[in-house]
Enzyme design. Structure first.
Site, PDB file in Angstrom:
ATOM      1  N   CYS A 173       0.840  -1.141   0.033  1.00  0.00           N
ATOM      2  CA  CYS A 173       0.136   0.055  -0.005  1.00  0.00           C
ATOM      3  C   CYS A 173       1.003   1.254  -0.198  1.00  0.00           C
ATOM      4  O   CYS A 173       2.147   1.304   0.630  1.00  0.00           O
ATOM      5  CB  CYS A 173      -0.974   0.062   1.352  1.00  0.00           C
ATOM      6  SG  CYS A 173      -2.017  -1.345   1.167  1.00  0.00           S
ATOM      7  N   SER A 219      -4.563   0.320  11.108  1.00  0.00           N
ATOM      8  CA  SER A 219      -3.926   0.227  10.057  1.00  0.00           C
ATOM      9  C   SER A 219      -3.073   1.321   9.842  1.00  0.00           C
ATOM     10  O   SER A 219      -3.325   2.471  10.487  1.00  0.00           O
ATOM     11  CB  SER A 219      -4.848   0.394   8.852  1.00  0.00           C
ATOM     12  OG  SER A 219      -4.035   0.507   7.640  1.00  0.00           O
TER      13      SER A 219
END
Length: 574
Positions: free
Chosen positions: A198, A475
């Site tokens: 990511c 996260s």
């Protein structure tokens, strides 16, 4: 023999390959490609976390092959083996996310198991996702055999500068009516363009940077795109480097010192990295036998500014940091300011200071990384808090954009799912403090990440009006006024279990306090009435994990030594 000083570079492989009694071993190895001359070479394991279940890891099989070629060209004989990985991005917000942190332990255990069983003299470990990266480092630290870590690399930005967090936040925006179904689908289809981790300074890029700062990966390994020639070259050089480390007798215990961990913490702070780095660095330090605590993050953070304007709270993505030189110029600047320990050894064979001499400086015209004279925040964004809600500590990510204090009314949820539904349905209002409990290491079990609730809060436009606290974690993509890792967790009777709807909660990042504004006598009454919830799992991996995992304040490790048994009290003599 793991921690002994070894004068023989082939001390491990000789046990497996030499002598008459090992003829069966050699017979097996001939079947996988060994020739006579290969039995005289160093044996190098190439551990890869490849799978095609996630873009973070879908390309690692090719990188493992390149690393193996590098080791073989340096005169060794390599063998590739695989371990599991799970996808946080895919399992987020579902029961599957309970397995995420569990996978860190499975990965560490499996790499340690294979390397220990097969007699590898050295190791290259390749990871590309949140949990497999610290899992690789934990195994490397436990084995204490010469090793190099390779980061699989970051993904390229999606269309319109999108990434996975764009999709999570679009879900909240859709719930508020600000985004149409067609727009949501467009974001879904264009945010993830291919292989790589990511793209913001989320947990994968944070941990890659931390591992490079630890000295366990080669220069620039953390700042390369997954699909690039530089990443291929990084893998080839890693294969060569581990052979040199074996011959030189340089082991992880020479590199993973307390000062190295301080370097890693410093770099994570300067980059504005993920709160997960706290959890993972504590766990890696535990595996390395290095004392490290939550308070070390506070001590170091008082002197280190946040300099990188990276997502999720900032503007830029990892690819844009790569374009101006990656993290090496930042580390060079930190060293010049006296904020890094230059004497620390690295897997290049050089000290950190010697390695950084070759690093360039950032271009004059760029605003991805600020100067020390105009930081985004003058001290750390990783704020360790204590108080009557967190006697053992909690970790917040406060960049300064959220403000420094928040006081509001508790909205209590006993699971992530129930909180997310309330947020999407409009049940959470400005001024609320969302409390999500029974999501800690034991209670989850597995300490799920709360990206779905935090993304929904941001997407609904409540990011500066609602706080969220949890014994779960976040996260690296989460931002807003959020506090996680609350310890002790609710499932073991921590104070979070005593909170009721309507209680007032105060979060003070300046004083580093997290407090429930309820009288001590009332809290004592509630504690006496509390009963432990029914365990989520009674058998299988989740049950085993829950039975062995420690508090988040200790890194949520599963191999901590058991407390010594108490001696029976002697009856007083008459």
């Amino acid at each position: 023999m793991t921690r002994k000083k070894l004068n023989d570079p082939r001390a491990y492989s000789r046990l497996v390959m030499e002598g008459t009694k090992q003829a069966p071993s050699r017979a097996m190895l001939r079947a996988v490609g060994y020739k006579d001359q290969d039995f005289e070479k160093l044996s190098i394991g190439i551990a890869t976390t490849w799978s095609n279940i996630t873009p973070c890891n879908m390309h690692l099989d090719g990188l493992a092959t390149v690393a193996a070629e590098g080791a073989d060209r340096a005169g060794a004989k390599s063998r590739i083996f695989n371990t599991i990985t799970v996808s946080d991005g895919i399992s987020m917000g579902t029961p599957g996310m309970r397995f995420s942190l569990v996978s860190r332990e499975v990965i560490a255990d499996s790499i340690e198991t294979v390397a220990g069983a097969q007699g590898f003299d050295g190791l290259v470990a390749i990871g590309g996702c949140d949990k497999n990266m610290p899992g690789c480092l934990m195994a490397i630290a436990r084995l204490d055999r010469p090793a190099v870590f390779v980061y699989g690399g970051t993904i390229k930005p999606g269309a319109h500068h999108r990434d996975i967090v764009s999709v999570f936040e679009a879900v909240g925006s859709f719930a508020s009516g600000a985004t149409s179904a067609a727009q949501l689908r467009d974001v879904e289809k264009t945010a993830i363009p291919g292989a790589g981790s990511c793209g913001g300074m989320y947990t994968a890029n944070t941990m890659a940077s931390a591992i490079e700062a630890l000295g366990m990966s080669l220069p620039n390994s953390s700042a390369q795109e997954a699909v690039s020639r530089t990443k291929q070259e990084d893998c080839r050089r890693a294969g060569e480097a581990v052979v040199h480390l074996v011959k030189a007798g340089i082991r992880p215990s020479h590199i993973l010192t307390r000062k190295a961990f301080e370097n890693a913490i410093t770099v994570v702070i300067a980059l504005g990295g993920s709160t997960n780095a706290v959890l993972h660095l504590l766990a890696i330090a535990h595996s390395a036998g290095v004392p490290l605590s939550l308070d070390d993050f506070t001590r170091i953070g008082k002197h280190v500014p946040v300099l990188a304007d990276l997502k999720p709270s900032g503007k830029y993505m990892m690819s844009e940091l790569i374009a101006i030189g990656g993290i090496r110029p930042l580390m060079k600047a930190l060293l010049a300011e006296g904020l890094l320990h230059g004497e620390c050894l690295t897997v290049s064979g050089e000290t950190m200071a010697a390695s950084l001499k070759k690093a360039p400086r950032y271009p004059a015209r760029q605003d991805v990384v600020r100067s020390f004279s105009s930081p985004i925040k003058k001290d750390s964004h990783l704020v360790v808090m204590y108080g009557n809600l967190a006697p053992e500590g909690a970790v917040a990510k406060i960049t300064g954009k959220e403000g420094t204090t928040f006081e509001g009314v508790a909205r209590v949820f006993d699971s992530e799912e129930s909180s997310l539904q309330a947020i999407l349905d409009g049940g959470v209002k400005a001024g609320d403090v969302v409390v999500i409990r029974y999501e800690g290491p034991k209670g989850g079990p597995g300490m799920r990440e709360m990206l779905s609730p935090t993304g929904a809060i941001i997407g609904k436009g409540l990011g500066d009006q609602v706080a969220l606290i949890t014994d779960g974690r976040f996260s690296g993509g989460s931002h807003g006024f959020v506090v996680g890792h609350v310890s002790p967790e609710a499932a073991v009777g921590g104070p979070l279990a005593w909170v009721k709807d309507g209680d007032r909660i105060r979060i003070d990042a300046k004083k580093r306090e997290l407090n429930l504004l309820v009288a001590a006598s009332e809290l004592k009454r509630r504690a006496a009435l509390w009963r432990a919830p029914t365990p989520y799992a009674v058998r299988g991996v989740l049950a085993k994990y829950a039975a062995s995992v420690t508090s988040a304040s200790l890194g949520a490790v599963t191999d901590a030594p058991a407390a010594p048994a108490k001696k029976p009290r002697q009856r007083a003599k008459a």
